[in-house]
Every structure is written in C-alpha cells, then in structure tokens.
Design a protein around this motif. Structure first.
Motif, PDB file in Angstrom:
ATOM      1  N   LYS A 118       8.684  -9.727   1.466  1.00 23.00           N
ATOM      2  CA  LYS A 118       7.741  -9.481   0.373  1.00 23.00           C
ATOM      3  C   LYS A 118       6.942  -8.204   0.671  1.00 23.00           C
ATOM      4  CE  LYS A 118       6.940 -14.401  -0.613  1.00 23.00           C
ATOM      5  NZ  LYS A 118       5.885 -15.457  -0.662  1.00 23.00           N
ATOM      6  N   ILE A 119       6.796  -7.380  -0.343  1.00 23.45           N
ATOM      7  CA  ILE A 119       5.928  -6.207  -0.219  1.00 23.45           C
ATOM      8  C   ILE A 119       5.061  -6.115  -1.473  1.00 23.45           C
ATOM      9  CG2 ILE A 119       7.547  -4.925   1.244  1.00 23.45           C
ATOM     10  CD1 ILE A 119       8.197  -3.202  -1.203  1.00 23.45           C
ATOM     11  N   MET A 170      14.382  -7.675  -2.150  1.00 13.83           N
ATOM     12  CA  MET A 170      13.130  -8.204  -1.628  1.00 13.83           C
ATOM     13  C   MET A 170      12.185  -8.432  -2.789  1.00 13.83           C
ATOM     14  SD  MET A 170      11.504  -4.922   0.293  1.00 13.83           S
ATOM     15  CE  MET A 170      12.846  -4.972   1.457  1.00 13.83           C
ATOM     16  N   GLN A 171      11.206  -9.233  -2.543  1.00 14.13           N
ATOM     17  CA  GLN A 171      10.253  -9.611  -3.600  1.00 14.13           C
ATOM     18  C   GLN A 171       9.102  -8.617  -3.620  1.00 14.13           C
ATOM     19  OE1 GLN A 171       8.856 -13.624  -3.256  1.00 14.13           O
ATOM     20  NE2 GLN A 171       7.629 -13.537  -5.132  1.00 14.13           N
ATOM     21  N   MET A 172       8.853  -8.052  -4.795  1.00  9.60           N
ATOM     22  CA  MET A 172       7.771  -7.082  -4.962  1.00  9.60           C
ATOM     23  C   MET A 172       6.615  -7.745  -5.684  1.00  9.60           C
ATOM     24  SD  MET A 172       9.878  -3.609  -5.859  1.00  9.60           S
ATOM     25  CE  MET A 172      11.280  -3.101  -4.863  1.00  9.60           C
ATOM     26  N   LEU A 173       5.462  -7.722  -5.065  1.00 11.89           N
ATOM     27  CA  LEU A 173       4.285  -8.405  -5.596  1.00 11.89           C
ATOM     28  C   LEU A 173       3.276  -7.386  -6.124  1.00 11.89           C
ATOM     29  CD1 LEU A 173       3.772 -11.023  -2.737  1.00 11.89           C
ATOM     30  CD2 LEU A 173       5.119 -11.277  -4.831  1.00 11.89           C
ATOM     31  N   ASN A 174       2.618  -7.760  -7.191  1.00 15.07           N
ATOM     32  CA  ASN A 174       1.600  -6.892  -7.795  1.00 15.07           C
ATOM     33  C   ASN A 174       0.200  -7.355  -7.384  1.00 15.07           C
ATOM     34  OD1 ASN A 174       3.831  -7.227 -10.430  1.00 15.07           O
ATOM     35  ND2 ASN A 174       3.490  -5.247  -9.457  1.00 15.07           N
ATOM     36  N   LEU A 175      -0.155  -7.033  -6.143  1.00 16.66           N
ATOM     37  CA  LEU A 175      -1.447  -7.458  -5.620  1.00 16.66           C
ATOM     38  C   LEU A 175      -2.457  -6.312  -5.697  1.00 16.66           C
ATOM     39  CD1 LEU A 175      -0.322  -9.345  -2.364  1.00 16.66           C
ATOM     40  CD2 LEU A 175      -0.798 -10.310  -4.626  1.00 16.66           C
ATOM     41  N   PRO A 176      -3.708  -6.608  -6.053  1.00 12.21           N
ATOM     42  CA  PRO A 176      -4.761  -5.583  -5.946  1.00 12.21           C
ATOM     43  C   PRO A 176      -4.927  -5.162  -4.496  1.00 12.21           C
ATOM     44  CG  PRO A 176      -5.509  -7.487  -7.219  1.00 12.21           C
ATOM     45  CD  PRO A 176      -4.219  -7.885  -6.569  1.00 12.21           C
ATOM     46  N   GLY A 177      -5.547  -4.004  -4.278  1.00 10.49           N
ATOM     47  CA  GLY A 177      -5.672  -3.445  -2.937  1.00 10.49           C
ATOM     48  C   GLY A 177      -6.288  -4.386  -1.934  1.00 10.49           C
ATOM     49  N   GLY A 178      -7.408  -5.007  -2.274  1.00 10.08           N
ATOM     50  CA  GLY A 178      -8.084  -5.903  -1.342  1.00 10.08           C
ATOM     51  C   GLY A 178      -7.243  -7.107  -0.989  1.00 10.08           C
ATOM     52  N   GLU A 179      -6.581  -7.691  -1.973  1.00  9.79           N
ATOM     53  CA  GLU A 179      -5.729  -8.864  -1.720  1.00  9.79           C
ATOM     54  C   GLU A 179      -4.509  -8.481  -0.892  1.00  9.79           C
ATOM     55  OE1 GLU A 179      -4.739 -11.086  -5.178  1.00  9.79           O
ATOM     56  OE2 GLU A 179      -6.778 -11.022  -6.003  1.00  9.79           O
ATOM     57  N   ALA A 180      -3.970  -7.283  -1.141  1.00  8.30           N
ATOM     58  CA  ALA A 180      -2.809  -6.833  -0.372  1.00  8.30           C
ATOM     59  C   ALA A 180      -3.165  -6.669   1.103  1.00  8.30           C
ATOM     60  CB  ALA A 180      -2.292  -5.520  -0.939  1.00  8.30           C
ATOM     61  N   ASN A 208      -2.731 -11.330   7.220  1.00 12.04           N
ATOM     62  CA  ASN A 208      -2.483 -12.756   7.466  1.00 12.04           C
ATOM     63  C   ASN A 208      -1.006 -13.074   7.630  1.00 12.04           C
ATOM     64  OD1 ASN A 208      -5.225 -13.291   7.260  1.00 12.04           O
ATOM     65  ND2 ASN A 208      -5.120 -13.781   5.070  1.00 12.04           N
ATOM     66  N   GLY A 209      -0.137 -12.084   7.437  1.00 13.72           N
ATOM     67  CA  GLY A 209       1.293 -12.322   7.585  1.00 13.72           C
ATOM     68  C   GLY A 209       1.941 -12.903   6.358  1.00 13.72           C
ATOM     69  N   ASP A 210       1.251 -12.938   5.236  1.00 15.33           N
ATOM     70  CA  ASP A 210       1.839 -13.497   4.009  1.00 15.33           C
ATOM     71  C   ASP A 210       2.830 -12.541   3.369  1.00 15.33           C
ATOM     72  OD1 ASP A 210       0.233 -15.741   4.323  1.00 15.33           O
ATOM     73  OD2 ASP A 210      -1.418 -14.852   3.156  1.00 15.33           O
ATOM     74  N   ILE A 211       2.696 -11.247   3.639  1.00 20.70           N
ATOM     75  CA  ILE A 211       3.651 -10.258   3.140  1.00 20.70           C
ATOM     76  C   ILE A 211       4.044  -9.364   4.309  1.00 20.70           C
ATOM     77  CG2 ILE A 211       2.763 -10.261   0.762  1.00 20.70           C
ATOM     78  CD1 ILE A 211       1.236  -7.712   1.380  1.00 20.70           C
ATOM     79  N   ASP A 212       5.143  -8.619   4.130  1.00 21.54           N
ATOM     80  CA  ASP A 212       5.647  -7.774   5.213  1.00 21.54           C
ATOM     81  C   ASP A 212       5.148  -6.335   5.123  1.00 21.54           C
ATOM     82  OD1 ASP A 212       7.429  -9.703   6.529  1.00 21.54           O
ATOM     83  OD2 ASP A 212       8.477  -9.673   4.608  1.00 21.54           O
ATOM     84  N   GLY A 213       4.798  -5.884   3.953  1.00 22.82           N
ATOM     85  CA  GLY A 213       4.367  -4.500   3.804  1.00 22.82           C
ATOM     86  C   GLY A 213       3.552  -4.321   2.540  1.00 22.82           C
ATOM     87  N   ALA A 214       2.852  -3.211   2.459  1.00 24.07           N
ATOM     88  CA  ALA A 214       2.012  -2.957   1.285  1.00 24.07           C
ATOM     89  C   ALA A 214       1.846  -1.459   1.064  1.00 24.07           C
ATOM     90  CB  ALA A 214       0.646  -3.608   1.446  1.00 24.07           C
ATOM     91  N   PHE A 240      -8.331   8.680   2.538  1.00 17.81           N
ATOM     92  CA  PHE A 240      -8.399   8.306   3.946  1.00 17.81           C
ATOM     93  C   PHE A 240      -9.665   7.508   4.234  1.00 17.81           C
ATOM     94  CE2 PHE A 240     -10.216   9.489   8.099  1.00 17.81           C
ATOM     95  CZ  PHE A 240      -9.273   8.919   8.945  1.00 17.81           C
ATOM     96  N   GLU A 241     -10.770   7.859   3.567  1.00 17.08           N
ATOM     97  CA  GLU A 241     -12.052   7.210   3.834  1.00 17.08           C
ATOM     98  C   GLU A 241     -12.190   5.847   3.160  1.00 17.08           C
ATOM     99  OE1 GLU A 241     -12.171  11.555   4.107  1.00 17.08           O
ATOM    100  OE2 GLU A 241     -11.663  10.198   2.452  1.00 17.08           O
ATOM    101  N   ALA A 242     -11.244   5.464   2.306  1.00 18.61           N
ATOM    102  CA  ALA A 242     -11.349   4.208   1.565  1.00 18.61           C
ATOM    103  C   ALA A 242     -11.400   3.010   2.519  1.00 18.61           C
ATOM    104  CB  ALA A 242     -10.175   4.057   0.605  1.00 18.61           C
ATOM    105  N   PRO A 243     -12.239   2.012   2.236  1.00 17.83           N
ATOM    106  CA  PRO A 243     -12.361   0.847   3.135  1.00 17.83           C
ATOM    107  C   PRO A 243     -11.031   0.139   3.391  1.00 17.83           C
ATOM    108  CG  PRO A 243     -14.149   0.863   1.532  1.00 17.83           C
ATOM    109  CD  PRO A 243     -13.205   1.950   1.113  1.00 17.83           C
ATOM    110  N   ASN A 244     -10.192  -0.023   2.358  1.00 13.69           N
ATOM    111  CA  ASN A 244      -8.907  -0.707   2.549  1.00 13.69           C
ATOM    112  C   ASN A 244      -8.025   0.057   3.530  1.00 13.69           C
ATOM    113  OD1 ASN A 244      -9.515  -2.787   0.789  1.00 13.69           O
ATOM    114  ND2 ASN A 244      -8.585  -1.789  -0.990  1.00 13.69           N
ATOM    115  N   VAL A 245      -7.996   1.373   3.404  1.00 13.05           N
ATOM    116  CA  VAL A 245      -7.180   2.196   4.292  1.00 13.05           C
ATOM    117  C   VAL A 245      -7.720   2.122   5.720  1.00 13.05           C
ATOM    118  CG1 VAL A 245      -6.440   4.555   4.810  1.00 13.05           C
ATOM    119  CG2 VAL A 245      -6.452   3.736   2.436  1.00 13.05           C
TER     120      VAL A 245
END
Length: 470
Positions: free
Chosen positions: A167-168, A195-205, A211-217, A223-228
């Motif tokens: 899943k990504i 592979m399964q492609m999921l449409n997750l918002p940035g924070g959820e991804a 947590n290991g629920d997906i393999d990649g995102a 660069f300064e963004a909190p998620n990054v």
C-alpha cells in the motif's frame, strides 16, 4: 567685450521679463478660470474613480488543507497585508483543484490562491493569471523496510517483495500531491503497478507510514513543512533518490532538479548517506485576473519579503520568479519584475502611497491638457474680461443716472469717493492687449463723470437748462 556683456545682460533681462509675463498670465488665468477648472477636475475624477476604483481593503485567499505549509505561508502573507492596512482572509481548501475551481468561478469571492505548478491545464482554465513562482515544493517519497541503495521509483517494482502491505499513499484526489504522484507514476510506467494506492491526507499518511500501515507515501511540500520534517527525522524511514531526475525533467518540463549533498538533512546521522537528487515542482501565486493592480503589487512585495529571503533549497532573491508559469503572466508582475515596487511605498503607508500615485497620474495630465486647452479658447478669457469691464460700466451708468435725478451738492465728496472706488476696481482688472482700448475707455469715462462733479454748479447743469417746452 563690453557689448558682449551688454548683450548677455539684455538677454537675461529679456528672459526674466518673459518668464514674469508668463507667470502673470498663468496666475491671471487661474483667477479667471478656476470655476471651470474645478468643474473639469471633478468630472475627470468622477470618471477616473468609476473606471479605476481604489483598491479593496479586504481580500480573500485560498490556501490548502488545514495544518499544511500553505496555511502557515498564508498566515505570513496575512500579517504582511495587515501591516499595510489590508485584511487578507485565508480560506482552507482541499487542495489545488478546489483552488483553481474557485478562482475560475467569477462569482466566488476568492481572489488569490497557492497552487503547485503542473496541477492546472492551461487550456481548460480562464480568468486566472500568475504572479509567478514563490518557492520550491520537492516531491518526496518515503518508504519503510530495508533501504535500497541508489534507489529510484523502480524500488516499487523490483523490491516489491519488501512491501508487506503493498500500500502507498498518493494524496487526496484534487490535491497537488495526488497530481504530481500520478504524473510521476505514469511517466515511470508504475501507474498500473500491482499495489493498492490510497488517497490519504498528508497528516494521515505520515501516521500510517510510521505505524507500518502503509509501505510508502508521496508528500509534495516544502522542506520546512512539519510533515516532511517528521518523516526526515525518523531513522526507520528511507527516502527515494531521483536517480533519473534529468530524464524526468525532460518528460515533465515544469519539474526542477534539486541537489542534496551527503549529510545535508542530518550530519549526525549522515543522512542522506550519499549525494542524491530530488525533483520539485514550484508553488505558484495565482490570482483572479480582475484583481486591482495595487493589490497585485502588494502580493508581489509580500512574496519578495517572505519567500525571497532564501531557504534550504532556494537562494536569496530567487523568488518570486517565472520559473514554471503555465498560465498567462500578469502584466503587473511583468512590470514588477523589471521595476520592483513603486518608490512611494518606501516612504508612505500603502494607502497614502497608492492615493498619491493615482492622483499624480490624473493631475499631471489634467494640468498639462487643461491649461493649454483653455488658453486656446480666446473667447472664454475675452468674455470674462468684457464682463468685468461691462459690470463697471453698468455701475457707472447707474451712478450717473442717480446724479441726474437726485444730486445733492452737500454729498459731492461722497460721490467722488464712489468714483474713486470704481476707478480702483478698474485698476485691478488685468486685461489682454486686445481689450486695452475698452479698458482705457472705461477709465476715461470715470474721469469724465469726475470732471462733471468737480464743477461748481450742478454736474449736469445743461440738462436742467433745457427748455421744458421742447
């Protein structure tokens, strides 16, 4: 030698007299024509105000998903606008497609938005202009599991056995992340990968990947963004290097190549442990093409002060620029790129500078055009002078008629004072050479009446001695 000095002296005297005469004509013109000038100015300002109204004090801007880097950037813009006396209201959205749709809607109050380059297709969009690119948005792909050296997106295919969930996350549909991810996957031939492609918002991804629920995102953000920053700081996650970045930029022209030296993200972890390349899109500042030019200048100045200071990937002064603008460039932005912000804004508040700038552009043409135009109307000035002379003639005639019927010898001094006042009013009249005859005729008439009054008998005695039988 003496005659040369004399010639120079006489030339200067002639110039001074000419200048003095012109100034006298101009001041006299203002005294005579000011009502007409005021009327013309009011009419002209009314037309100007209707055709080019002053800039609004309230502007609405679409940013992006709540908690994202565009929201944080929008707050900086809002603070800059507030310092200039303008309210910039920020509206959160679901991403680039919604921003484009709202800008295109002529009834929507949104007048500006942050949008990633490559999201919009120019042929399908109308009513939108670009103020240029204001920053890089690197395209990040983080994955978990064993690290693959010299990785590229082939990691999704050749090393799929390491992806336990297969899943990504490719971002929410309509977002910039989703658009960029799908374009890269299609270019690399992996859009049909098993592979399964999921449409997750940035924070959820980010949470799902940690947590290991997906393999990649995929994450497309600064660069300064909190998620990054959260993903870069996790040693269990790995970052794909765009080993074929040059090829991607040929296939997707709006992409930029970003060089990341070994250890640039963390010297302590030596992350990355080799020189890598990333590709990036850019954030574009898009506007409704009806936006007031003064507000456009304000946005561009905000971009220069906020985005032009330099960052991890950009140099100081690099933004705003027209790196990847696929939409028509605003003429105001083109002017700004060459001339920067109007000079007055450096010395006056925004509203005062804008008002002065607008008044200069209307008053200068007005005075340049109105004065010669009215001067070219000789009948106007002649009529004004005639009216003044005729008014005094009328007062003199009325005064003379009063003397004829109600003369009292004891009031001779009062009568003379009245004539002196009329003569003083005549002396104040400034007339052209063409009306000099009428002017001196008026003064001669006043002298004639004065001479009559100075007789020892009734001033109009000959009238009284007329035979009544006649």
């Amino acid at each position: 030698m003496g005659s040369f000095k004399q010639d120079i002296r006489e030339s200067f005297i002639g110039l001074a007299e000419t200048a003095q005469e012109k100034w006298s004509d101009f001041t006299q013109f203002l005294q005579e024509a000011w009502p007409l000038l005021v009327f013309l100015l009011i009419v002209l300002m009314g037309i100007w105000w209707y055709a080019d109204p002053p800039p609004p004090r309230h502007v609405i801007m679409a940013t992006g998903s709540p908690g994202g880097s565009y929201e944080a950037l929008g707050k900086k813009y809002s603070e800059f606008f507030a310092s200039k006396g303008v309210v910039l209201e920020l509206v959160p959205t679901n991403g680039a497609q919604e921003n484009i749709a709202r800008l295109s809607d002529r009834n929507d109050p949104v007048k500006a938005a942050f949008v990633q380059a490559g999201v919009v297709r120019p042929k399908n969009v109308t009513g939108i202009q670009s103020l240029g690119a204001i920053g890089y948005d690197p395209i990040w792909f983080f994955y978990s599991g064993p690290e693959v050296k010299q990785s590229d997106f082939e990691v999704l295919q050749k090393h799929a056995k390491y992806f336990t969930n297969r899943k990504i996350s490719i971002g929410v549909e309509g977002s910039g992340t989703h658009a960029q991810a799908m374009r890269i996957l299609k270019a690399t031939g992996l859009d049909q990968a098993n592979m399964q492609m999921l449409n997750l918002p940035g924070g959820e991804a980010v949470k799902a990947l940690k947590n290991g629920d997906i393999d990649g995102a995929f994450i497309v953000d600064a660069f300064e963004a909190p998620n990054v920053q959260e993903l870069l700081s996790d040693p269990k996650l790995h970052l794909v290097s765009f080993r074929r970045a040059e090829a991607l930029t040929k296939l997707i022209p709006y992409l930029q190549i970003l060089e990341v030296p070994e250890g640039a993200f963390s010297l302590e972890r030596n992350f990355p442990n080799e020189d890598i390349k990333l590709v990036a899109t850019t954030t574009n500042l898009l506007i409704d093409d009806r936006m007031h030019p003064a507000i456009q200048f304000l946005f561009l100045e905000a971009a220069r002060q906020i985005n032009g200071v330099g960052s991890f990937f950009s140099k100081r002064g690099e933004f705003p620029s027209f790196k990847d603008s696929l939409l028509p460039e605003s003429p105001v932005a083109v002017h700004y790129e060459k001339n920067r912000y109007p000079l007055l804004s450096a010395y006056f508040p925004f509203w005062l500078a804008e008002l002065i700038n607008r008044l200069v552009f209307i008053l200068l043409p007005f005075f340049v055009i109105a004065y010669p135009a009215l001067q070219a109307l000789p009948s106007f000035r002649t009529r004004r002078m005639h009216n003044k002379i005729n008014r005094l003639y009328g007062e003199l005639k009325t005064f003379e008629q009063d003397l004829l019927t109600n003369f009292e010898l004891s009031k001779r001094d009062d009568y003379l004072k009245k004539l002196d006042l009329l003569e003083y009013q005549a002396l104040k009249i400034k007339v052209s050479k063409k009306l000099a005859g009428d002017y001196y005729a008026l003064r001669s008439s006043i002298d004639y009446v004065r001479n009559c009054l100075n007789r020892q008998t009734h001033p109009y005695q000959f009238e009284l001695e007329v035979d009544p039988d006649l």
